[in-house]
Design a protein around this motif. Structure first.
Motif, mmCIF file in Angstrom:
data_model
loop_
_atom_site.group_PDB
_atom_site.id
_atom_site.type_symbol
_atom_site.label_atom_id
_atom_site.label_comp_id
_atom_site.label_asym_id
_atom_site.label_seq_id
_atom_site.Cartn_x
_atom_site.Cartn_y
_atom_site.Cartn_z
ATOM 1 N N GLY A 14 9.096 -12.696 9.729
ATOM 2 C CA GLY A 14 9.828 -13.902 9.417
ATOM 3 C C GLY A 14 10.920 -14.138 10.433
ATOM 4 O O GLY A 14 11.010 -13.458 11.453
ATOM 5 N N CYS A 15 11.752 -15.105 10.101
ATOM 6 C CA CYS A 15 12.810 -15.488 11.024
ATOM 7 C C CYS A 15 14.018 -14.557 10.883
ATOM 8 O O CYS A 15 14.069 -13.715 9.994
ATOM 9 N N GLN A 16 14.977 -14.766 11.747
ATOM 10 C CA GLN A 16 16.146 -13.885 11.766
ATOM 11 C C GLN A 16 16.966 -13.967 10.474
ATOM 12 O O GLN A 16 17.480 -12.965 10.005
ATOM 13 N N CYS A 17 17.075 -15.164 9.890
ATOM 14 C CA CYS A 17 17.918 -15.312 8.677
ATOM 15 C C CYS A 17 17.117 -15.095 7.402
ATOM 16 O O CYS A 17 17.674 -15.169 6.305
ATOM 17 N N ARG A 18 15.822 -14.851 7.511
ATOM 18 C CA ARG A 18 14.917 -14.554 6.393
ATOM 19 C C ARG A 18 14.662 -15.751 5.477
ATOM 20 O O ARG A 18 14.129 -15.587 4.374
ATOM 21 N N ALA A 19 15.023 -16.956 5.911
ATOM 22 C CA ALA A 19 14.687 -18.142 5.121
ATOM 23 C C ALA A 19 13.185 -18.398 5.150
ATOM 24 O O ALA A 19 12.618 -18.934 4.202
ATOM 25 N N VAL A 20 12.537 -18.046 6.261
ATOM 26 C CA VAL A 20 11.085 -18.185 6.398
ATOM 27 C C VAL A 20 10.477 -16.789 6.488
ATOM 28 O O VAL A 20 10.930 -15.952 7.272
ATOM 29 N N ARG A 21 9.457 -16.541 5.655
ATOM 30 C CA ARG A 21 8.754 -15.258 5.675
ATOM 31 C C ARG A 21 7.259 -15.523 5.750
ATOM 32 O O ARG A 21 6.778 -16.591 5.379
ATOM 33 N N ALA A 55 -6.713 -16.942 11.744
ATOM 34 C CA ALA A 55 -7.143 -18.145 11.039
ATOM 35 C C ALA A 55 -5.952 -18.639 10.228
ATOM 36 O O ALA A 55 -5.268 -17.843 9.566
ATOM 37 N N HIS A 56 -5.697 -19.933 10.287
ATOM 38 C CA HIS A 56 -4.492 -20.477 9.661
ATOM 39 C C HIS A 56 -4.408 -20.124 8.178
ATOM 40 O O HIS A 56 -3.358 -19.743 7.665
ATOM 41 N N GLY A 57 -5.534 -20.213 7.482
ATOM 42 C CA GLY A 57 -5.542 -19.961 6.046
ATOM 43 C C GLY A 57 -5.275 -18.518 5.667
ATOM 44 O O GLY A 57 -5.004 -18.207 4.506
ATOM 45 N N ASP A 58 -5.355 -17.607 6.636
ATOM 46 C CA ASP A 58 -5.131 -16.185 6.358
ATOM 47 C C ASP A 58 -3.661 -15.801 6.430
ATOM 48 O O ASP A 58 -3.294 -14.686 6.064
ATOM 49 N N VAL A 59 -2.823 -16.681 6.949
ATOM 50 C CA VAL A 59 -1.395 -16.387 7.061
ATOM 51 C C VAL A 59 -0.669 -17.044 5.892
ATOM 52 O O VAL A 59 -0.768 -18.254 5.700
ATOM 53 N N ALA A 60 0.007 -16.229 5.096
ATOM 54 C CA ALA A 60 0.702 -16.736 3.904
ATOM 55 C C ALA A 60 2.190 -16.888 4.208
ATOM 56 O O ALA A 60 2.909 -15.897 4.325
ATOM 57 N N ARG A 77 4.987 -26.222 17.924
ATOM 58 C CA ARG A 77 5.704 -24.953 17.746
ATOM 59 C C ARG A 77 6.613 -25.083 16.534
ATOM 60 O O ARG A 77 7.346 -26.055 16.401
ATOM 61 N N SER A 78 6.551 -24.085 15.662
ATOM 62 C CA SER A 78 7.334 -24.125 14.425
ATOM 63 C C SER A 78 8.445 -23.092 14.484
ATOM 64 O O SER A 78 8.264 -21.992 15.000
ATOM 65 N N PHE A 79 9.590 -23.485 13.919
ATOM 66 C CA PHE A 79 10.751 -22.604 13.949
ATOM 67 C C PHE A 79 11.568 -22.796 12.682
ATOM 68 O O PHE A 79 11.473 -23.820 11.996
ATOM 69 N N CYS A 80 12.395 -21.817 12.362
ATOM 70 C CA CYS A 80 13.246 -21.894 11.169
ATOM 71 C C CYS A 80 14.284 -22.984 11.367
ATOM 72 O O CYS A 80 15.002 -23.001 12.364
ATOM 73 N N ALA A 81 14.374 -23.878 10.388
ATOM 74 C CA ALA A 81 15.329 -24.984 10.481
ATOM 75 C C ALA A 81 16.765 -24.491 10.365
ATOM 76 O O ALA A 81 17.692 -25.175 10.781
ATOM 77 N N ILE A 100 0.950 -16.329 15.822
ATOM 78 C CA ILE A 100 2.197 -15.823 15.242
ATOM 79 C C ILE A 100 2.918 -14.997 16.305
ATOM 80 O O ILE A 100 2.303 -14.117 16.934
ATOM 81 N N ALA A 101 4.198 -15.270 16.512
ATOM 82 C CA ALA A 101 4.967 -14.510 17.498
ATOM 83 C C ALA A 101 5.141 -13.072 17.010
ATOM 84 O O ALA A 101 5.725 -12.826 15.948
ATOM 85 N N ILE A 102 4.609 -12.123 17.788
ATOM 86 C CA ILE A 102 4.650 -10.712 17.386
ATOM 87 C C ILE A 102 6.095 -10.230 17.239
ATOM 88 O O ILE A 102 6.403 -9.388 16.400
ATOM 89 N N GLY A 103 6.992 -10.799 18.028
ATOM 90 C CA GLY A 103 8.396 -10.417 17.942
ATOM 91 C C GLY A 103 9.041 -10.759 16.610
ATOM 92 O O GLY A 103 10.124 -10.260 16.300
ATOM 93 N N SER A 104 8.394 -11.592 15.805
ATOM 94 C CA SER A 104 8.955 -11.956 14.506
ATOM 95 C C SER A 104 8.486 -11.022 13.394
ATOM 96 O O SER A 104 8.904 -11.168 12.243
ATOM 97 N N LEU A 105 7.624 -10.062 13.737
ATOM 98 C CA LEU A 105 7.151 -9.121 12.723
ATOM 99 C C LEU A 105 8.236 -8.102 12.386
ATOM 100 O O LEU A 105 9.073 -7.766 13.225
ATOM 101 N N ASP A 106 8.197 -7.591 11.159
ATOM 102 C CA ASP A 106 9.118 -6.513 10.784
ATOM 103 C C ASP A 106 8.791 -5.233 11.546
ATOM 104 O O ASP A 106 9.671 -4.420 11.802
ATOM 105 N N GLU A 107 7.506 -5.053 11.871
ATOM 106 C CA GLU A 107 7.063 -3.872 12.612
ATOM 107 C C GLU A 107 6.240 -4.316 13.827
ATOM 108 O O GLU A 107 5.030 -4.118 13.866
ATOM 109 N N PRO A 108 6.887 -4.917 14.809
ATOM 110 C CA PRO A 108 6.130 -5.477 15.944
ATOM 111 C C PRO A 108 5.375 -4.428 16.758
ATOM 112 O O PRO A 108 4.385 -4.752 17.408
ATOM 113 N N ALA A 109 5.816 -3.175 16.694
ATOM 114 C CA ALA A 109 5.135 -2.125 17.459
ATOM 115 C C ALA A 109 3.715 -1.892 16.958
ATOM 116 O O ALA A 109 2.887 -1.324 17.666
ATOM 117 N N ARG A 110 3.403 -2.332 15.728
ATOM 118 C CA ARG A 110 2.061 -2.121 15.179
ATOM 119 C C ARG A 110 1.036 -3.096 15.738
ATOM 120 O O ARG A 110 -0.164 -2.959 15.456
#
Ligand SMILES: [Zn+2]
Ligand SMILES: [Zn+2]
Length: 142
Positions: A14-21, A55-60, A77-81, A100-110
């Motif tokens: 999600g985003c840095q402020c966690r409004a979007v997950r 696939a778009h439908g696979d991302v919740a 491009r979508s971003f947290c408002a 999906i930007a990998i850098g936005s993952l909680d565990e990007p190393a995976r």
């Protein structure tokens, strides 16, 4: 397609402020790549951007709706408002898919990138950056 193994548990991010997950599927992404294109560089203010394609439908997605910016004709491009974190990329030439930007993952190393894309637009100094001096945290200030 991909050599990535299936993930033992869903990747979330999600985003840095966690409004979007978001939560990614157990299935591995269709593609992962480190993109060097100018558009990604501008959108993320970063030298390069790592992406995972699904696939778009696979991302919740959950939380607040994202803001959308058309970075080039037919590309969105979508971003947290609230905090501005850039999270995803969609384009007319990728119907039904979402990056999906990998850098936005909680565990990007995976989710390591499998390739470089748009290498012809890569910043020249990125090639030699691996050899730069390294500091565990902030560099010493003189
Ligand atoms: Zn946010
Ligand atoms: Zn790009």
């Amino acid at each position: 397609m991909t050599n990535s193994p299936a993930h033992p548990r869903p990747l979330e991010g999600g985003c840095q402020c966690r409004a979007v997950r978001f939560r990614l599927p157990i299935q591995p992404p269709l593609l992962t790549a480190l993109c060097h294109c100018r558009s990604c560089r501008r959108a993320h203010s970063a030298p390069a951007v790592a992406w995972a394609l699904y696939a778009h439908g696979d991302v919740a997605f959950s939380g607040e709706p994202m803001q959308v910016y058309e970075s080039s004709p037919g590309a969105r491009r979508s971003f947290c408002a609230r905090c501005g974190t850039a999270l995803s990329f969609e384009a007319d030439y990728l119907p039904g898919l979402i990056d999906i930007a990998i850098g936005s993952l909680d565990e990007p190393a995976r989710l390591p990138p499998q390739m470089h894309s748009w290498d012809e637009e890569r910043l020249p100094w990125l090639q030699t950056a691996v050899a730069l001096p390294r500091h565990a945290a902030f560099p010493p200030m003189a």
